[in-house]
Design an enzyme around this catalytic site. Structure first.
Site, mmCIF file in Angstrom:
data_model
loop_
_atom_site.group_PDB
_atom_site.id
_atom_site.type_symbol
_atom_site.label_atom_id
_atom_site.label_comp_id
_atom_site.label_asym_id
_atom_site.label_seq_id
_atom_site.Cartn_x
_atom_site.Cartn_y
_atom_site.Cartn_z
ATOM 1 C CG ASP A 139 37.384 0.465 -16.097
ATOM 2 O OD1 ASP A 139 37.339 1.878 -16.019
ATOM 3 O OD2 ASP A 139 36.190 -0.041 -15.851
ATOM 4 C CG ASP A 170 32.073 6.170 -16.740
ATOM 5 O OD1 ASP A 170 32.939 6.455 -17.283
ATOM 6 O OD2 ASP A 170 31.754 5.066 -15.831
HETATM 7 C C1 GLA Z 1 33.365 2.628 -16.192
HETATM 8 C C2 GLA Z 1 34.263 3.301 -15.280
HETATM 9 C C3 GLA Z 1 34.168 2.368 -14.031
HETATM 10 C C4 GLA Z 1 33.053 2.135 -13.517
HETATM 11 C C5 GLA Z 1 32.283 1.512 -14.702
HETATM 12 C C6 GLA Z 1 30.598 1.253 -14.322
HETATM 13 O O1 GLA Z 1 34.071 1.439 -16.755
HETATM 14 O O2 GLA Z 1 35.459 3.723 -15.593
HETATM 15 O O3 GLA Z 1 35.043 2.853 -13.123
HETATM 16 O O4 GLA Z 1 32.515 3.335 -12.996
HETATM 17 O O5 GLA Z 1 32.209 2.204 -15.958
HETATM 18 O O6 GLA Z 1 29.794 0.972 -15.347
#
Ligand code: GLA
Length: 387
Positions: A190, A132
């Site tokens: 997301d 990430d």
């Molecule tokens: C980000 C990513 C998600 C998830 C969260 C975890 O938002 O885009 O897919 O992995 O972090 O904290």
């Protein structure tokens, strides 16, 4: 194709803990999920990675050797034992970290510890890393450098890792994801359990996506996905029905079906996130339709593109390895519509063809120059045209 590309000759498939469990990720849930995937034929459908997302380690930091430590309250037997169990079921296991000091949920990240962390994960038998980009500098050059550092560290372990980049698309990872060793790269914020976009709070301008907007992203970037490296439209929300920890109130059956249809047509990785231990029949039908999954896993690996708009309806086309063509008739509007598919729209000649409805697994009427289909609000009809 290099060995690293061969790991993702077709889009990766599996399950990820985040949307359902969030910070409640734990050993028992991962173990039971892996067992359900193996028992329910999901494995035979191709879902083979079980990925532990954020919040698996001790939040405060590292041990005296500088190693990450699995939280003993969540993973009482540690991650190596869990990895062994997942492997014994014929599945692979993934883990998560971040290219900064902290992850998105403020657990320790891997920046500056790339080789040490990669070595630790390899010693546990980890097969997949989702990496990430929270708390990291916003510019593209730094992102490329930080992902390349981890890509190199994974490579140095000598173990095969599928490397999943998650910087949400802002730094155009479709242009450099392959060069840092990545086999998939997120192309959006997301995706929440919602048809329309949802405000996620946090950084200004950071919107969580709904499924509707993802269709436009998939079309914009279609030429960048292919065998060895894929545009990741984010995890599947099919079956969450508002019950996950990710935002959104759930979607209708046809909205989940459009979501699944386009993820398959666009060759996105397919990472389930619903509770597969308690899947209802409707969810299983959406996740396990083998003719639909075959579009996603088609060896030609050519992502679909939109070829026509008709008001709020769309025609998408995806060429397949056997010379046939997959077509999606998508209704993004809120009233039912008749869509006339014309042979010329999809580059087909005026000759008899068979149009097979893939969701229903039935051959539709013969198709020569035109085919009329009624498409309900937010529904997608998937056809395979051959002959
Ligand atoms: C980000 C990513 C998600 C998830 C969260 C975890 O938002 O885009 O897919 O992995 O972090 O904290």
């Amino acid at each position: 194709m290099s060995a690293s590309e061969a790991l993702a000759a077709t889009p990766p498939m599996g399950w990820n803990s985040w949307n359902m469990l969030g910070s409640d990720v734990n050993e028992a849930a991962i173990r039971e999920t892996a067992e359900a995937i193996a028992a329910l034929d999901l494995k035979e459908c191709g879902y083979n990675y079980v990925v532990i997302d954020d919040c698996w380690s001790i939040k405060g930091g590292r041990d005296s050797n500088g190693d990450l430590v699995p939280d003993p309250a969540k993973f009482p037997n540690g991650i190596k034992a869990l990895a062994d169990h997942v492997h014994s079921l014929g599945l692979k296991i993934g883990i998560y970290s971040d290219a900064a000091e902290m992850t998105c949920a403020n657990y320790p990240g891997s920046y500056g510890f790339e080789e040490q962390d990669a070595h630790l994960w390899a010693s546990w038998g980890i097969d997949f890393l989702k990496y990430d980009y929270c708390h990291a500098p916003a510019d593209q050059a730094t992102a490329i450098e930080r992902y390349a550092r981890m890509g190199e560290a994974l490579h140095k372990t000598g173990r095969e890792f599928l490397f999943s980049l998650c910087e949400w698309g802002g730094r155009a990872p479709h242009l450099w994801g392959r060069s840092v060793g990545g086999q998939m790269w997120r192309v959006s914020a997301d995706v929440f359990d919602s048809w329309t976009n949802v405000w996620a709070g946090g950084e200004p301008g950071f919107y969580a996506s709904g499924v509707d907007i993802s269709l436009d992203i998939a079309d914009d970037l279609h030429e960048y996905g292919g065998p060895g490296g894929w545009n990741d439209l984010d995890m599947l929300i099919v079956g969450l029905k508002g019950r996950g920890q990710i935002g959104g109130v759930g979607m209708t059956f046809f909205e989940y079906q459009t979501h699944m249809s386009i993820w398959c047509m666009a060759c996105s990785p397919l990472m389930m996130t619903c509770d597969v231990r308690a899947m209802d029949q409707e969810t299983a039908a959406l996740l396990m339709n083998r003719e639909v999954l075959a579009l996603n896993q088609d060896p030609l690996g050519r992502p679909a593109r939109r070829v026509k708009r008709l008001g709020s309806c769309e025609v998408w086309k995806k060429p397949l390895a056997d010379g046939s063509v997959a077509v999606a008739l998508v209704n993004r509007g809120s009233v039912g519509s008749d869509i006339t598919l014309k042979a010329a729209d999809i580059g087909q000649l005026d000759n008899p063809k068979v149009a097979r409805n893939l969701w229903q697994q039935q051959d539709s009427s013969d198709f020569r120059t035109e085919l009329l289909q009624h498409v309900k609000p937010h529904e997608t009809i998937l056809l395979k045209i051959s002959g």
